[in-house]
Design an enzyme around this catalytic site. Structure first.
Site, PDB file in Angstrom:
ATOM      1  N   LYS A   1       0.823  -1.125   0.163  1.00  0.00           N
ATOM      2  CA  LYS A   1       0.116  -0.016   0.023  1.00  0.00           C
ATOM      3  C   LYS A   1       0.966   1.081   0.153  1.00  0.00           C
ATOM      4  CE  LYS A   1      -3.912   1.715   2.800  1.00  0.00           C
ATOM      5  NZ  LYS A   1      -4.838   1.490   3.845  1.00  0.00           N
TER       6      LYS A   1
ATOM      7  N   SER B   1      -9.701   1.398   2.652  1.00  0.00           N
ATOM      8  CA  SER B   1      -8.705   2.247   1.945  1.00  0.00           C
ATOM      9  C   SER B   1      -7.745   1.472   1.197  1.00  0.00           C
ATOM     10  CB  SER B   1      -8.089   3.545   2.852  1.00  0.00           C
ATOM     11  OG  SER B   1      -7.405   2.764   3.680  1.00  0.00           O
TER      12      SER B   1
ATOM     13  N   SER C   1      -9.630  -0.706   6.870  1.00  0.00           N
ATOM     14  CA  SER C   1      -9.288  -0.899   5.637  1.00  0.00           C
ATOM     15  C   SER C   1      -8.473  -2.076   4.951  1.00  0.00           C
ATOM     16  CB  SER C   1      -8.376   0.568   5.391  1.00  0.00           C
ATOM     17  OG  SER C   1      -8.991   1.461   5.469  1.00  0.00           O
TER      18      SER C   1
HETATM   19  N1  GLN Z   1     -13.240   3.881   6.456  1.00  0.00           N
HETATM   20  C1  GLN Z   1     -12.499   4.301   7.802  1.00  0.00           C
HETATM   21  C2  GLN Z   1     -11.939   5.548   7.613  1.00  0.00           C
HETATM   22  O1  GLN Z   1     -12.226   6.301   6.496  1.00  0.00           O
HETATM   23  C3  GLN Z   1     -11.305   3.385   8.009  1.00  0.00           C
HETATM   24  C4  GLN Z   1     -10.079   3.559   7.304  1.00  0.00           C
HETATM   25  C5  GLN Z   1      -9.086   2.783   7.482  1.00  0.00           C
HETATM   26  O2  GLN Z   1      -9.103   1.724   8.128  1.00  0.00           O
HETATM   27  N2  GLN Z   1      -7.820   3.458   7.068  1.00  0.00           N
HETATM   28  O3  GLN Z   1     -11.533   6.190   8.497  1.00  0.00           O
END
Ligand code: GLN
Length: 489
Positions: free
Chosen positions: A78, A153, A177
């Site tokens: 990532k 994400s 994510s």
């Molecule tokens: N969807 C969540 C957020 O936007 C989790 C994102 C993540 O785990 N990086 O904060």
């Protein structure tokens, strides 16, 4: 040879037996990326020369019999993980020219174990989102159906694994994510216990919630990667000084005793969550039955503060983000607006141009929640709720070994469907946020398909540092359900 189907385990074996070379495997995957990634957009950066150089070196090591667990195996990262000499954008324009001087601890560990870094994957800007639509570079599509999001994400990492662009990938999980995109793309995603894996070299979103973890084609590979990335690191004072077991032992535990003697808790609050899709419910109920057949005792448990999880998370995460992102000011690294009147004007213009709309929204929420006069009412209150959520889990684990739940209330949604409605997007995180709030590990394993042919996963969560139970249960489930999750792209 179906290179795209190779897991870490299978690739490792073929490499060791000299049936394939890493150069051959890496080239084949790079060709596949070239052919198909225009449509999937899983990657932001590919450094072909560097990847092939690492592959050649791995082949030499194999000839010299210097074989490590990942020797010659292509892994994607990532683009929130710092990689020496390779651009690390975090999905943001503010880092569009940032080339780190060092490898994060986890990247270093992968390299020390022989991995070939095949590329850096797309993500929601700084990890903020649930669909990968908040990337400032491109929108990743779901390899199962390109009209749909891959989740987020870590959508680029999950799509890259599902599309067979790499043997495995790393993602990061602040509120789901890793697990949610894994579920939407039909792959395995493991968020380790907070502190299990060093965060040094991971660009921080919300430091008290972030963890790096594997996204893989099967549960075995998740254990193999977790073995490598776990452990205390002097560069990260929040990484825990606890023993790291051999996580592949989970499979012997299953082979010897099935899942007999284990108890799974089903939180009664989760099943009455608004808007849960009947197809998700069906996959969940079928999974429950499989666990029953494997000898797991199923118990109803209660997580009484479930209703407050989304609200508390969306105060705490943006608060930490607003503080973490203060460092991006055009002075130390990344993009800087050239035409400006003075220093303050430079900060303003750089940040206005460099950050995307969702990141700005979070910075504003966070700055507000932390400001004098509001701190107690928002951040202070949310932190107290977080403690209650932690207590819910520790009580729940008195009665069960792992908690079984859906990963997301619905399968992947269509690209664009939720972009104008951030609140609805936030609500889709209901089942994954708690594990980060409580610091416990969680895994998502493919469990079925929707009528539209999109994958649906199930989630298991366990006590702090008990990833072994998750891997044992996940492996048992995967072996029994025998789902064909190969994706034709
Ligand atoms: N969807 C969540 C957020 O936007 C989790 C994102 C993540 O785990 N990086 O904060």
């Amino acid at each position: 040879m179906e290179y795209q189907e190779l897991t870490i385990e299978k690739a490792g074996k073929l490499l060791c037996d000299h049936q394939i070379s890493s150069f051959e495997l890496t080239s084949a995957l790079l060709d596949r990326i070239e052919k198909y990634d225009d449509e999937i957009n899983a990657f932001i950066t590919i450094d072909k020369t560097m990847a092939l150089e690492q592959a050649r070196k791995a082949d030499q090591d194999i000839c010299d019999n210097k074989i490590l667990p990942l020797t010659g195996v292509p892994i994607a990262l990532k683009d929130l993980l710092c990689t020496k000499g390779i651009k690390t954008t975090c999905g943001s324009q503010i880092l569009n020219n940032f080339i780190p001087q060092y490898d994060g601890t986890i990247v270093k560990k992968l390299k020390e174990n022989g991995a070939v870094i095949i590329g850096k994957t797309n993500l929601d800007e700084f990890g903020m989102g649930s669909s990968t639509e908040n990337s400032s570079y491109k929108i990743t599509t779901n390899p199962w159906n390109k009209a749909y999001v891959p989740g987020g994400s870590s959508g680029g990492s999950a799509a890259a694994v599902a599309a067979g662009f790499c043997c495995a990938a790393l993602g990061t999980d602040t509120g789901g994510s890793i697990r949610q995109p894994a579920s939407h793309c039909g792959v395995v995603g493991l968020k380790p216990t907070y502190g299990r894996v060093s965060r040094f070299g991971l660009v921080s979103y919300a430091s008290s919630l972030d963890q790096i973890g594997p996204i893989t084609k099967d549960v075995k590979d998740a254990a193999i990667l977790l073995n490598i990335i776990s452990g205390n690191d002097k560069m990260d004072s929040t990484s825990a000084k606890v023993d790291v077991p051999d996580f592949t032992k989970a499979f012997d535990l299953f082979e010897k005793g099935s899942l007999k003697g284990m108890t799974a808790g089903i939180p009664k609050e989760y099943l009455s969550v608004d808007g849960i899709d009947p197809e998700v419910e069906k996959v969940f109920n079928d999974a429950k039955k499989i666990f029953c057949d494997l000898g797991v005792e199923i118990k109803e448990i209660s997580l009484p503060h479930t209703d407050y999880v989304v609200a508390a998370y969306y105060i705490i995460a943006p608060s930490e983000a607003s503080s973490n992102l203060a460092r991006f000011d055009g002075v130390k690294y990344g993009f800087r607006e050239k035409v400006c009147e003075d220093l303050i004007d430079m900060y303003k213009k750089t940040r206005s141009k460099g950050f995307g709309p969702e990141v700005k929204r979070r910075i504003m929420i966070g700055t507000y929640a932390l400001s004098a006069g509001y701190y107690d009412a928002y951040y202070g209150r949310a932190s107290k709720v977080r403690t209650l959520i932690m207590e819910d889990f520790s009580k729940a684990f008195d009665a069960c070994d792992f908690i079984l739940s859906p990963v997301a209330p619905a399968p992947a949604f269509k690209i664009g469907e939720k972009m104008d409605d951030p609140l609805t997007m936030y609500l889709t995180d209901i089942f994954t946020l708690s594990a980060n709030m409580a610091g416990i590990p969680g895994i998502s394993v493919p469990a079925g398909f929707s009528s539209a042919g999109l994958p649906i996963g199930i989630q298991m969560m366990a006590r702090r540092f008990d990833e072994l139970s998750l891997l044992r249960a996940g492996y048992g489930f995967e072996k029994t359900i025998k789902l064909d999750v190969r994706c034709e792209i």
